[in-house]
Design a protein around this motif. Structure first.
Motif, short mmCIF file in Angstrom:
data_model
loop_
_atom_site.label_atom_id
_atom_site.label_comp_id
_atom_site.label_asym_id
_atom_site.label_seq_id
_atom_site.Cartn_x
_atom_site.Cartn_y
_atom_site.Cartn_z
N ASN A 1 46.20 36.20 35.08
CA ASN A 1 46.82 35.95 34.23
C ASN A 1 45.93 34.60 33.61
OD1 ASN A 1 48.48 37.44 34.53
ND2 ASN A 1 50.30 36.84 35.19
N GLU A 2 45.82 33.69 34.27
CA GLU A 2 44.75 32.52 34.68
C GLU A 2 44.22 32.45 33.56
OE1 GLU A 2 43.01 28.91 36.95
OE2 GLU A 2 45.02 29.72 37.83
N ILE A 3 43.00 34.01 33.32
CA ILE A 3 42.04 33.98 32.50
C ILE A 3 42.35 34.88 31.73
CG2 ILE A 3 39.95 33.26 34.31
CD1 ILE A 3 40.05 36.48 34.26
N GLY A 4 43.19 35.58 30.93
CA GLY A 4 44.07 36.10 30.38
C GLY A 4 44.42 37.70 30.24
N ILE A 5 44.21 37.90 31.53
CA ILE A 5 44.63 39.28 31.47
C ILE A 5 46.26 39.42 32.50
CG2 ILE A 5 43.25 40.97 33.44
CD1 ILE A 5 41.08 40.12 33.31
N TYR A 6 46.86 40.31 31.62
CA TYR A 6 48.25 40.41 32.02
C TYR A 6 48.48 41.92 32.19
CZ TYR A 6 48.31 35.97 30.18
OH TYR A 6 47.62 34.80 29.57
N THR A 7 47.39 42.77 31.90
CA THR A 7 47.58 44.80 31.73
C THR A 7 46.80 45.13 32.15
OG1 THR A 7 47.34 44.93 29.30
CG2 THR A 7 49.53 44.03 29.91
N ARG A 8 46.72 46.78 32.46
CA ARG A 8 45.74 47.74 33.10
C ARG A 8 44.99 47.60 32.15
NH1 ARG A 8 45.04 52.31 36.76
NH2 ARG A 8 43.34 53.00 34.93
N MET A 9 45.45 47.21 30.45
CA MET A 9 44.30 47.10 29.40
C MET A 9 43.47 46.31 28.80
SD MET A 9 45.47 48.71 25.43
CE MET A 9 46.55 49.18 25.33
N GLY B 1 33.49 41.64 34.67
CA GLY B 1 33.69 40.98 33.60
C GLY B 1 34.88 39.69 33.88
N ALA B 2 35.64 40.41 34.47
CA ALA B 2 36.84 39.35 35.31
C ALA B 2 36.56 38.95 36.30
CB ALA B 2 38.09 39.90 35.71
N PHE B 3 36.10 39.41 37.63
CA PHE B 3 35.85 38.76 38.79
C PHE B 3 34.46 37.36 38.45
CE2 PHE B 3 32.86 38.07 41.72
CZ PHE B 3 33.81 37.64 42.94
N LEU B 4 33.77 37.45 37.01
CA LEU B 4 33.15 36.44 36.87
C LEU B 4 33.62 35.60 35.97
CD1 LEU B 4 29.72 38.44 35.83
CD2 LEU B 4 29.99 36.85 37.92
N LYS B 5 34.63 36.08 35.41
CA LYS B 5 35.15 35.07 34.22
C LYS B 5 35.86 33.75 35.26
CE LYS B 5 37.79 34.86 29.88
NZ LYS B 5 38.53 35.70 29.20
N MET B 6 36.77 34.95 36.16
CA MET B 6 37.56 34.07 37.31
C MET B 6 36.62 33.32 37.81
SD MET B 6 40.26 37.41 38.89
CE MET B 6 40.55 36.51 39.94
N ARG B 7 35.25 33.43 38.19
CA ARG B 7 34.60 32.83 39.06
C ARG B 7 34.69 31.02 38.01
NH1 ARG B 7 29.51 35.06 42.19
NH2 ARG B 7 30.83 35.20 44.61
N GLU C 1 36.10 29.66 35.47
CA GLU C 1 37.25 29.39 34.83
C GLU C 1 38.25 29.49 35.86
OE1 GLU C 1 38.42 31.87 31.06
OE2 GLU C 1 36.27 31.49 30.60
N CYS C 2 38.74 30.07 36.18
CA CYS C 2 39.91 29.93 37.58
C CYS C 2 40.12 28.95 38.43
CB CYS C 2 40.11 31.11 38.33
SG CYS C 2 41.56 31.27 39.42
N CYS C 3 40.85 28.47 38.97
CA CYS C 3 40.47 26.98 39.66
C CYS C 3 41.16 27.53 41.70
CB CYS C 3 42.51 26.65 39.56
SG CYS C 3 44.08 27.29 39.81
N VAL C 4 41.02 28.82 41.61
CA VAL C 4 40.83 29.72 42.91
C VAL C 4 39.52 30.80 43.58
CG1 VAL C 4 41.84 31.40 44.39
CG2 VAL C 4 43.45 29.32 42.64
N GLU C 5 38.44 29.98 43.75
CA GLU C 5 37.35 30.89 43.99
C GLU C 5 37.34 32.45 44.19
OE1 GLU C 5 33.13 31.41 43.87
OE2 GLU C 5 34.41 30.03 42.94
#
Length: 143
Positions: free
Chosen positions: A67-75, A84-90, A92-96
């Protein structure tokens, strides 16, 4: 079960079809097939609009990070992809994020257990991840 024409149907479905004029005791009308198709589309919409924490292998903590990176649903997750989500989390997210989260996201999209994904697809995922990192480095250098 109720017999309508040559089709044996669940009692509640048969009653709804008869009540709405989509069938007669002699058989199913064309509107039945429209009804059936609409029900299938509704169930697909339910699948794609599922919250992240409702997907197999992802829980509340994963949902908070996504949710922190804008992903809320399966879609949303399918659009960006697990890598892509993993890299974006790395970035932009506060947790590694751990590789286990990557496996869980892939498992959620493929409806597999994350341990099975880790065992069967670890090499492919790590190579894909490395490819993205190399591409990012090239883009930054040529920038």
């Amino acid at each position: 079960m109720i017999l309508i024409g040559r089709s044996l149907l669940n009692r509640s479905i048969a009653k709804a079809l008869l009540k709405n004029g989509w069938a007669s005791p002699l058989g199913l009308g064309i509107n039945y097939w429209k009804f059936y198709r609409l029900r299938a589309l509704d169930s697909m919409a339910d699948i794609y609009n599922k919250r992240v924490s409702d997907l197999k292998g992802l829980g509340k903590k994963s949902e908070e990070c996504l949710n922190e990176i804008g992903i809320y649903t399966r879609m949303d997750l399918e659009k960006i992809g697990a890598i892509g989500a993993f890299l974006k989390m790395r970035s932009e997210c506060c947790v590694e994020p751990s590789l286990n989260l990557l496996y869980a996201m892939v498992g959620a999209l493929e409806d597999k257990n994350w341990l099975k994904v880790a065992k069967e697809e670890k090499g492919r995922l790590l190579m894909e991840l490395e490819g993205y990192k190399e591409l990012e480095a090239l883009l930054r250098r040529d920038g």
